[in-house]
Design a protein around this motif. Sequence first.
Motif, PDB file in Angstrom:
ATOM      1  N   THR A  44     130.064  70.481 -47.709  1.00 39.94           N
ATOM      2  CA  THR A  44     131.029  71.173 -48.557  1.00 39.94           C
ATOM      3  C   THR A  44     132.457  70.794 -48.156  1.00 39.94           C
ATOM      4  O   THR A  44     132.817  70.912 -46.983  1.00 39.94           O
ATOM      5  CB  THR A  44     130.864  72.698 -48.418  1.00 39.94           C
ATOM      6  OG1 THR A  44     129.493  73.038 -48.638  1.00 39.94           O
ATOM      7  CG2 THR A  44     131.735  73.447 -49.398  1.00 39.94           C
ATOM      8  N   ALA A  48     136.726  74.069 -50.694  1.00 44.60           N
ATOM      9  CA  ALA A  48     135.799  74.534 -51.731  1.00 44.60           C
ATOM     10  C   ALA A  48     135.706  76.055 -51.796  1.00 44.60           C
ATOM     11  O   ALA A  48     135.808  76.747 -50.785  1.00 44.60           O
ATOM     12  CB  ALA A  48     134.414  73.951 -51.498  1.00 44.60           C
ATOM     13  N   TRP A  50     133.318  79.156 -54.178  1.00 45.10           N
ATOM     14  CA  TRP A  50     132.030  79.282 -54.885  1.00 45.10           C
ATOM     15  C   TRP A  50     132.124  78.740 -56.309  1.00 45.10           C
ATOM     16  O   TRP A  50     131.184  78.133 -56.812  1.00 45.10           O
ATOM     17  CB  TRP A  50     131.556  80.730 -54.890  1.00 45.10           C
ATOM     18  CG  TRP A  50     131.193  81.209 -53.515  1.00 45.10           C
ATOM     19  CD1 TRP A  50     131.818  82.166 -52.781  1.00 45.10           C
ATOM     20  CD2 TRP A  50     130.119  80.726 -52.694  1.00 45.10           C
ATOM     21  NE1 TRP A  50     131.212  82.301 -51.553  1.00 45.10           N
ATOM     22  CE2 TRP A  50     130.164  81.436 -51.479  1.00 45.10           C
ATOM     23  CE3 TRP A  50     129.129  79.758 -52.859  1.00 45.10           C
ATOM     24  CZ2 TRP A  50     129.257  81.211 -50.442  1.00 45.10           C
ATOM     25  CZ3 TRP A  50     128.232  79.534 -51.833  1.00 45.10           C
ATOM     26  CH2 TRP A  50     128.288  80.257 -50.644  1.00 45.10           C
ATOM     27  N   ASN A  52     133.537  76.231 -57.366  1.00 45.28           N
ATOM     28  CA  ASN A  52     133.491  74.763 -57.384  1.00 45.28           C
ATOM     29  C   ASN A  52     132.063  74.217 -57.322  1.00 45.28           C
ATOM     30  O   ASN A  52     131.854  73.018 -57.444  1.00 45.28           O
ATOM     31  CB  ASN A  52     134.269  74.184 -56.203  1.00 45.28           C
ATOM     32  CG  ASN A  52     135.723  74.585 -56.185  1.00 45.28           C
ATOM     33  OD1 ASN A  52     136.188  75.153 -55.212  1.00 45.28           O
ATOM     34  ND2 ASN A  52     136.444  74.309 -57.248  1.00 45.28           N
ATOM     35  N   ILE A  53     131.095  75.101 -57.095  1.00 54.05           N
ATOM     36  CA  ILE A  53     129.714  74.681 -56.854  1.00 54.05           C
ATOM     37  C   ILE A  53     128.873  74.826 -58.123  1.00 54.05           C
ATOM     38  O   ILE A  53     128.951  75.831 -58.818  1.00 54.05           O
ATOM     39  CB  ILE A  53     129.106  75.496 -55.698  1.00 54.05           C
ATOM     40  CG1 ILE A  53     129.868  75.176 -54.413  1.00 54.05           C
ATOM     41  CG2 ILE A  53     127.612  75.230 -55.555  1.00 54.05           C
ATOM     42  CD1 ILE A  53     129.561  76.073 -53.254  1.00 54.05           C
ATOM     43  N   CYS A  67     129.496  69.845 -55.732  1.00 55.33           N
ATOM     44  CA  CYS A  67     130.723  70.581 -55.434  1.00 55.33           C
ATOM     45  C   CYS A  67     131.881  69.685 -55.837  1.00 55.33           C
ATOM     46  O   CYS A  67     132.009  68.567 -55.348  1.00 55.33           O
ATOM     47  CB  CYS A  67     130.803  70.947 -53.956  1.00 55.33           C
ATOM     48  SG  CYS A  67     132.279  71.932 -53.570  1.00 55.33           S
ATOM     49  N   THR A  69     135.932  69.864 -56.157  1.00 56.73           N
ATOM     50  CA  THR A  69     137.169  70.608 -55.911  1.00 56.73           C
ATOM     51  C   THR A  69     138.377  69.963 -56.584  1.00 56.73           C
ATOM     52  O   THR A  69     139.480  70.458 -56.438  1.00 56.73           O
ATOM     53  CB  THR A  69     137.456  70.710 -54.393  1.00 56.73           C
ATOM     54  OG1 THR A  69     137.669  69.411 -53.873  1.00 56.73           O
ATOM     55  CG2 THR A  69     136.327  71.395 -53.662  1.00 56.73           C
ATOM     56  N   ARG A  73     134.422  65.261 -54.574  1.00 59.14           N
ATOM     57  CA  ARG A  73     133.207  65.536 -55.336  1.00 59.14           C
ATOM     58  C   ARG A  73     132.021  65.094 -54.496  1.00 59.14           C
ATOM     59  O   ARG A  73     131.948  63.947 -54.070  1.00 59.14           O
ATOM     60  CB  ARG A  73     133.189  64.790 -56.664  1.00 59.14           C
ATOM     61  CG  ARG A  73     131.975  65.149 -57.512  1.00 59.14           C
ATOM     62  CD  ARG A  73     132.053  64.479 -58.878  1.00 59.14           C
ATOM     63  NE  ARG A  73     131.090  65.032 -59.787  1.00 59.14           N
ATOM     64  CZ  ARG A  73     129.803  64.693 -59.827  1.00 59.14           C
ATOM     65  NH1 ARG A  73     129.340  63.790 -58.987  1.00 59.14           N
ATOM     66  NH2 ARG A  73     128.987  65.243 -60.690  1.00 59.14           N
ATOM     67  N   PHE A 136     126.204  76.225 -47.435  1.00 62.08           N
ATOM     68  CA  PHE A 136     127.479  75.707 -47.925  1.00 62.08           C
ATOM     69  C   PHE A 136     128.614  75.825 -46.905  1.00 62.08           C
ATOM     70  O   PHE A 136     129.675  75.243 -47.095  1.00 62.08           O
ATOM     71  CB  PHE A 136     127.881  76.410 -49.222  1.00 62.08           C
ATOM     72  CG  PHE A 136     127.033  76.024 -50.395  1.00 62.08           C
ATOM     73  CD1 PHE A 136     127.170  74.778 -51.001  1.00 62.08           C
ATOM     74  CD2 PHE A 136     126.079  76.888 -50.896  1.00 62.08           C
ATOM     75  CE1 PHE A 136     126.387  74.413 -52.075  1.00 62.08           C
ATOM     76  CE2 PHE A 136     125.290  76.532 -51.974  1.00 62.08           C
ATOM     77  CZ  PHE A 136     125.442  75.293 -52.565  1.00 62.08           C
ATOM     78  N   PHE A 160     129.004  80.933 -58.484  1.00 60.34           N
ATOM     79  CA  PHE A 160     128.811  79.494 -58.676  1.00 60.34           C
ATOM     80  C   PHE A 160     128.139  79.281 -60.030  1.00 60.34           C
ATOM     81  O   PHE A 160     127.656  80.229 -60.649  1.00 60.34           O
ATOM     82  CB  PHE A 160     127.972  78.903 -57.534  1.00 60.34           C
ATOM     83  CG  PHE A 160     126.679  79.623 -57.315  1.00 60.34           C
ATOM     84  CD1 PHE A 160     125.524  79.244 -57.975  1.00 60.34           C
ATOM     85  CD2 PHE A 160     126.614  80.700 -56.436  1.00 60.34           C
ATOM     86  CE1 PHE A 160     124.326  79.911 -57.783  1.00 60.34           C
ATOM     87  CE2 PHE A 160     125.421  81.385 -56.226  1.00 60.34           C
ATOM     88  CZ  PHE A 160     124.273  80.986 -56.904  1.00 60.34           C
TER      89      PHE A 160
END
Length: 166
Positions: A44, A48, A50, A52-53, A67, A69, A73, A136, A160
């Motif tokens: 992760t 990051a 949540w 972003n997931i 993930c 951000t 990636r 994560f 998420f």
Amino acid sequence: MIGLQDLANTDTLIDTTKALEEFSAFHEDQEDPMPEVSCVLFPTPADAEWSNITIKFTDGHTVRVTCNTGNNRVSQVYNFTQMGMADGRTASPNKQWNLLEGFADERGQFTWDNPKANRNQKKQKQELKKVFQKFFGIYDSDPFEDYKDHKNRVCYRSKFHISPDE
């Protein structure tokens, strides 16, 4: 504690190689905050959250975890065992994996209308929270939030993104 002066080179600039070595050594010395959870660790990005997931089921035993951000990636495929959701007695998916599938079926929500709903889902959600926080590496917030449905029953929503295999 690591002082910035300890990471500087002769030009008083931060020596990134030295900094990486120091931070890596520091990280290795840290105790596992959740030794009771056994899973691989998702890489992760540090920034990051949540939101972003994204988790997408590819079949009943496998998910693609992404993930994104904006700056970073990361996308990898995991099975329920790698994510720490195997029943130790049978080596099949455990209750937390079934709950995760329930979230996927409802695209991030888990209501009492879900066929997988049961009286133990609060405890199962707490266990799934522990697994996700370790997997994560996001320990400072809950990956789920509570809300009340039209019958004033407590239901859950993921922070998420999640979807079933299609």
